[in-house]
Design an enzyme around this catalytic site. Structure first.
Site, short mmCIF file in Angstrom:
data_model
loop_
_atom_site.label_atom_id
_atom_site.label_comp_id
_atom_site.label_asym_id
_atom_site.label_seq_id
_atom_site.Cartn_x
_atom_site.Cartn_y
_atom_site.Cartn_z
N ARG A 1 0.86 -1.30 -0.05
CA ARG A 1 0.00 0.01 -0.10
C ARG A 1 0.83 1.16 0.13
O ARG A 1 2.06 1.09 0.42
CB ARG A 1 -0.81 0.04 1.17
CG ARG A 1 -1.45 -1.29 1.65
CD ARG A 1 -2.13 -1.08 2.87
NE ARG A 1 -1.26 -1.09 3.99
CZ ARG A 1 -1.55 -1.54 5.19
NH1 ARG A 1 -2.78 -1.53 5.48
NH2 ARG A 1 -0.97 -1.66 6.08
N ASP B 1 0.28 5.37 1.55
CA ASP B 1 -0.72 6.19 2.33
C ASP B 1 -1.17 7.34 1.26
O ASP B 1 -0.54 7.80 0.32
CB ASP B 1 -0.12 6.86 3.22
CG ASP B 1 0.36 5.74 4.33
OD1 ASP B 1 -0.13 4.73 4.53
OD2 ASP B 1 1.32 6.30 4.97
N ARG C 1 7.87 7.42 7.56
CA ARG C 1 7.39 8.84 7.75
C ARG C 1 7.77 9.09 9.18
O ARG C 1 7.94 10.25 9.55
CB ARG C 1 6.18 9.27 7.31
CG ARG C 1 5.91 9.21 5.80
CD ARG C 1 4.31 9.31 5.53
NE ARG C 1 3.26 10.20 5.95
CZ ARG C 1 2.17 10.17 6.10
NH1 ARG C 1 1.55 9.40 5.31
NH2 ARG C 1 1.57 11.42 6.48
N TYR D 1 12.53 3.84 -0.61
CA TYR D 1 11.66 5.12 -0.43
C TYR D 1 12.69 6.26 -0.32
O TYR D 1 13.67 6.20 0.03
CB TYR D 1 10.91 5.04 0.70
CG TYR D 1 9.61 4.28 0.83
CD1 TYR D 1 8.48 4.82 0.37
CD2 TYR D 1 9.62 3.17 1.06
CE1 TYR D 1 7.10 4.34 0.14
CE2 TYR D 1 8.37 2.31 1.28
CZ TYR D 1 7.29 2.99 0.64
OH TYR D 1 6.07 2.25 0.59
#
Lengths: 247, 247
Positions: A50, A52, A197, A110
């Site tokens: 997934r 966000d 995050r 990321y």
């Protein structure tokens, strides 16, 4: 039956994340609808994970099975002519029927981008987080080193009942300045909900001198989300690539 | 009375250009409204020029007179906290009362950005024009050379009754590739309505072999818009800077 993998880029600004949800615009829903339109089959996408709401991707990996004989090039052209301008297919490839974009040692990278400059820029507003205060990069780099390796990341996990284990492995983590930006890159086999995050939010507290780099070790041992820093905004995060064993 | 000049950046995507218009959202209207809100005076902005709907700016120059004693730094902070995220003030400076951002040998630099790559990218969609076909850069560079100097640009001027003369001087024009982009930069004292985009549209026809570079000379002598290429889309155009004698 064939199994095709798609590498997908998207600007996540107007999406409620990747995964299909009721009453919300998602990238998966748009991709599935467009694939069904082209292939006239009931396509169901498997995803590398997934993302966000508001998070971007340069190379999200998904796959689907199809009876169609369409060539990769033709499918890519058809998708890119029908998808909205904020979603594009970068690559179409054939994969084994047993393939799953999430498992088999998939490595995800990321990148978090901060605009670390006194003034904001209209052109950076969608893809970076504006952070005008000075940042101590050498402290952030030392702190980042403590995240490397196989650890229990419970302190950096948002509440999520689906995950049984909060042990994950970070293979690489880097913090570098390329003025006016600061890039934080993290590579690992899998990430907990909002883990990247939450790591970035904590590194920012180190960067502005609110925490010492050495605190990270103790923080990891606490296994309690309340001790880590705030969740950094979604807009600065981008899934750069998913590398896979079978590729 | 003081005279302050502002260097302004904006993402032109949702604006009907710079200049105030009835029933349309413009950058000038937003700037004036915000200045009036901060200074409680009836501010009227002078501008270095118009930009068309959808065109961007990294450094548009405007100025206004005020009785306020506010410092440049405080005004910049107040503006950037009140302006929408797609408009930002980069610099505030004091200029002579006689200053006009449009006259006194102001030099403007425009950049046009093409994404010259087989695939489109979600992240480039707002600030570049997608041009997937191969481009012959050396032909485009030769063609660009013919635009340099003081010439009658009537063939590259969109209909506009306000301009008395269509003679303008191009001081510098360059075409270069920085893959996946092709940048066309043009510097001059002033530009006719849609002149830069008409030059770019014509250079693209040279780049794909539809016109010879040498045709540009004849085209300029025609003084007729119908002989030049199409107007390139606004989204690829950005006013990089306005340099001024009094600075």
């Amino acid at each position: 039956m064939r199994h095709l993998a798609l590498t997908v880029s998207y600007d996540g600004t107007r999406y409620a994340g990747f995964q299909v949800q009721k009453n919300a615009l998602t990238v998966q829903a748009i991709l599935q609808k467009t694939l069904r339109q082209i292939l006239k089959e009931n396509i169901r996408l498997l995803s590398s994970g997934r993302t966000d709401a508001g998070v971007h991707a340069l190379g999200h990996l998904v796959s689907f099975k199809t009876a169609s004989a369409i060539s990769g090039g033709a499918l890519k052209r058809a998708l890119n002519s029908l998808l909205p301008p904020d979603v594009a297919v970068v690559k179409v490839e054939s994969v084994p029927l047993s393939f799953h974009p999430r498992f088999d040692k998939a490595l995800k990278t990321y990148r978090y981008t901060l605009r670390n400059h006194p003034s904001r820029s209209p052109f950076d507003r969608l893809y970076t987080t504006f952070y005008p205060r000075p940042l101590d990069l050498s402290a952030m780099k030392r702190a980042a080193g403590h995240f490397k390796g196989r650890k229990n990341f419970k302190s950096f996990q948002a509440k999520d009942k689906k995950e049984r284990s909060s042990i994950r492995q970070i293979r690489r983590i880097s913090v570098r300045r390329h003025s006016p930006y600061v890039f934080i890159e993290i590579e690992g086999n899998g990430f907990l909900y909002k883990m990247v995050r939450n790591i970035v939010g904590t590194l920012l507290e180190v960067g502005r001198g609110r925490r010492k780099p050495e605190e990270i070790r103790r923080l990891l041992l606490k296994k309690d989300r309340r001790f880590a820093g705030p969740t950094a905004p979604a807009r600065g995060l981008c899934l750069l690539k998913v590398t896979h064993r079978s590729r």
